[in-house]
Motif scaffolding. Sequence first.
Motif, PDB file in Angstrom:
ATOM      1  N   LYS A   1       0.836  -1.199   0.000  1.00 27.98           N
ATOM      2  CA  LYS A   1       0.000   0.000   0.000  1.00 27.98           C
ATOM      3  C   LYS A   1       0.875   1.253   0.000  1.00 27.98           C
ATOM      4  O   LYS A   1       1.972   1.286   0.558  1.00 27.98           O
ATOM      5  CB  LYS A   1      -0.934  -0.001   1.207  1.00 27.98           C
ATOM      6  CG  LYS A   1      -1.944  -1.139   1.209  1.00 27.98           C
ATOM      7  CD  LYS A   1      -2.919  -1.037   0.035  1.00 27.98           C
ATOM      8  CE  LYS A   1      -3.914   0.097   0.217  1.00 27.98           C
ATOM      9  NZ  LYS A   1      -4.893   0.167  -0.916  1.00 27.98           N
TER      10      LYS A   1
ATOM     11  N   THR B   1      -7.948   4.245  -9.548  1.00 26.58           N
ATOM     12  CA  THR B   1      -8.197   3.006  -8.807  1.00 26.58           C
ATOM     13  C   THR B   1      -8.417   1.868  -9.792  1.00 26.58           C
ATOM     14  O   THR B   1      -9.216   1.994 -10.732  1.00 26.58           O
ATOM     15  CB  THR B   1      -9.433   3.143  -7.897  1.00 26.58           C
ATOM     16  OG1 THR B   1      -9.243   4.235  -6.999  1.00 26.58           O
ATOM     17  CG2 THR B   1      -9.658   1.881  -7.086  1.00 26.58           C
TER      18      THR B   1
ATOM     19  N   GLU C   1      -8.722  -2.625 -10.229  1.00 24.31           N
ATOM     20  CA  GLU C   1      -8.852  -3.955  -9.630  1.00 24.31           C
ATOM     21  C   GLU C   1      -8.034  -4.915 -10.475  1.00 24.31           C
ATOM     22  O   GLU C   1      -8.214  -4.992 -11.694  1.00 24.31           O
ATOM     23  CB  GLU C   1     -10.311  -4.398  -9.583  1.00 24.31           C
ATOM     24  CG  GLU C   1     -10.493  -5.743  -8.890  1.00 24.31           C
ATOM     25  CD  GLU C   1     -11.947  -6.176  -8.862  1.00 24.31           C
ATOM     26  OE1 GLU C   1     -12.599  -6.012  -7.824  1.00 24.31           O
ATOM     27  OE2 GLU C   1     -12.413  -6.674  -9.909  1.00 24.31           O
TER      28      GLU C   1
ATOM     29  N   THR D   1      -8.141  -4.593  -5.061  1.00 22.75           N
ATOM     30  CA  THR D   1      -8.320  -3.177  -5.352  1.00 22.75           C
ATOM     31  C   THR D   1      -7.036  -2.419  -5.047  1.00 22.75           C
ATOM     32  O   THR D   1      -6.440  -2.572  -3.979  1.00 22.75           O
ATOM     33  CB  THR D   1      -9.478  -2.595  -4.517  1.00 22.75           C
ATOM     34  OG1 THR D   1     -10.688  -3.292  -4.841  1.00 22.75           O
ATOM     35  CG2 THR D   1      -9.667  -1.111  -4.829  1.00 22.75           C
TER      36      THR D   1
ATOM     37  N   ASP E   1      -5.224   1.494  -5.176  1.00 18.80           N
ATOM     38  CA  ASP E   1      -5.403   2.931  -5.276  1.00 18.80           C
ATOM     39  C   ASP E   1      -4.094   3.603  -5.698  1.00 18.80           C
ATOM     40  O   ASP E   1      -3.073   2.949  -5.884  1.00 18.80           O
ATOM     41  CB  ASP E   1      -5.887   3.493  -3.944  1.00 18.80           C
ATOM     42  CG  ASP E   1      -7.267   2.966  -3.569  1.00 18.80           C
ATOM     43  OD1 ASP E   1      -8.179   3.029  -4.424  1.00 18.80           O
ATOM     44  OD2 ASP E   1      -7.437   2.476  -2.431  1.00 18.80           O
ATOM     45  N   LYS E   2      -4.135   4.925  -5.807  1.00 19.35           N
ATOM     46  CA  LYS E   2      -2.984   5.699  -6.265  1.00 19.35           C
ATOM     47  C   LYS E   2      -1.728   5.365  -5.464  1.00 19.35           C
ATOM     48  O   LYS E   2      -1.739   5.406  -4.241  1.00 19.35           O
ATOM     49  CB  LYS E   2      -3.297   7.196  -6.141  1.00 19.35           C
ATOM     50  CG  LYS E   2      -2.173   8.102  -6.618  1.00 19.35           C
ATOM     51  CD  LYS E   2      -2.580   9.559  -6.532  1.00 19.35           C
ATOM     52  CE  LYS E   2      -1.437  10.481  -6.957  1.00 19.35           C
ATOM     53  NZ  LYS E   2      -1.828  11.906  -6.917  1.00 19.35           N
TER      54      LYS E   2
ATOM     55  N   ASP F   1      -0.302   2.586  -4.971  1.00 18.28           N
ATOM     56  CA  ASP F   1      -0.191   1.216  -4.456  1.00 18.28           C
ATOM     57  C   ASP F   1       0.632   0.382  -5.429  1.00 18.28           C
ATOM     58  O   ASP F   1       0.605   0.608  -6.645  1.00 18.28           O
ATOM     59  CB  ASP F   1      -1.573   0.566  -4.313  1.00 18.28           C
ATOM     60  CG  ASP F   1      -2.383   1.112  -3.150  1.00 18.28           C
ATOM     61  OD1 ASP F   1      -1.824   1.869  -2.326  1.00 18.28           O
ATOM     62  OD2 ASP F   1      -3.583   0.768  -3.062  1.00 18.28           O
TER      63      ASP F   1
ATOM     64  N   LYS G   1     -11.886   3.520 -11.577  1.00 21.04           N
ATOM     65  CA  LYS G   1     -11.940   4.940 -11.909  1.00 21.04           C
ATOM     66  C   LYS G   1     -10.998   5.173 -13.080  1.00 21.04           C
ATOM     67  O   LYS G   1     -10.206   4.294 -13.435  1.00 21.04           O
ATOM     68  CB  LYS G   1     -11.485   5.801 -10.727  1.00 21.04           C
ATOM     69  CG  LYS G   1     -12.299   5.660  -9.460  1.00 21.04           C
ATOM     70  CD  LYS G   1     -11.697   6.531  -8.354  1.00 21.04           C
ATOM     71  CE  LYS G   1     -12.453   6.398  -7.043  1.00 21.04           C
ATOM     72  NZ  LYS G   1     -11.798   7.191  -5.956  1.00 21.04           N
TER      73      LYS G   1
ATOM     74  N   SER H   1      -7.770   5.823 -14.680  1.00 17.73           N
ATOM     75  CA  SER H   1      -6.517   5.405 -14.033  1.00 17.73           C
ATOM     76  C   SER H   1      -5.346   5.451 -14.994  1.00 17.73           C
ATOM     77  O   SER H   1      -5.504   5.290 -16.212  1.00 17.73           O
ATOM     78  CB  SER H   1      -6.653   3.973 -13.491  1.00 17.73           C
ATOM     79  OG  SER H   1      -7.673   3.870 -12.531  1.00 17.73           O
TER      80      SER H   1
END
Length: 235
Positions: free
Chosen positions: A7, A196, A198, A203, A205-206, A208, A224, A226
Amino acid sequence: MKAILHKAETRGDANHGWLHSRHTFSFANYHDPERMQFGALRVLNDDKVAGGMGFGTHPHKNMEIVSIPLQGDLVHEDSMGNKTVIRNGDVQIMSAGTGVRHSERNKNQDEKVEFLQIWVLPRDLDITPRYEQITLNPADRKNKLQQIISPEKTDAGVWINQDAWFHLGNLDTDVNLEYKVKNNQNGVYIFVLEGTLEVEGQTLDKRDGFGIWDVDVLKINAIKDSEVLIMEIPM
């Protein structure tokens, strides 16, 4: 399939004032024995450099060093005689090989420069140092994957001294695509630049990072709008 999730907020955080760097893997004063590398991917630094500042001349040896600017202008000078500016949309690679010295600095006084600094362990040691830089067409990654680095000397990106392939994608919401692993001895490290995603049910996010290996095909869905960097690397 095996996987490891990094993360964004768990990365190393080094703020030197003129430089703010987030380290996905152990680097400089950030050391985590559980996060030394992902296969041949040794360094993934997310660097922001203040106006007019930069890294003074320093040496490298036997490393493949990739720079991907995300914002601003970065001046590169090296002992091979190169003096260039790399900007968003460019990809730069330097094979340090038997040894090279270089510097990097923010060209502008009034804005920061942001770039990814990526180190990959080489396939062959002690090669003659080399430098390559290209400007990409962003349209070539709209809702698909654009190859930017490969082990073959082709028109599709720059050449790397390793059995590795890098791709960039700029995906609209709800776009689905697959990434087919080119070498079954390789793993894939996915780094989300914006938005974001998958990936295989995970999942992201920015900023990660998600490493996957023992897999042939990856399914990617944009939750979203991306931007993503996909790095296939020997394990």
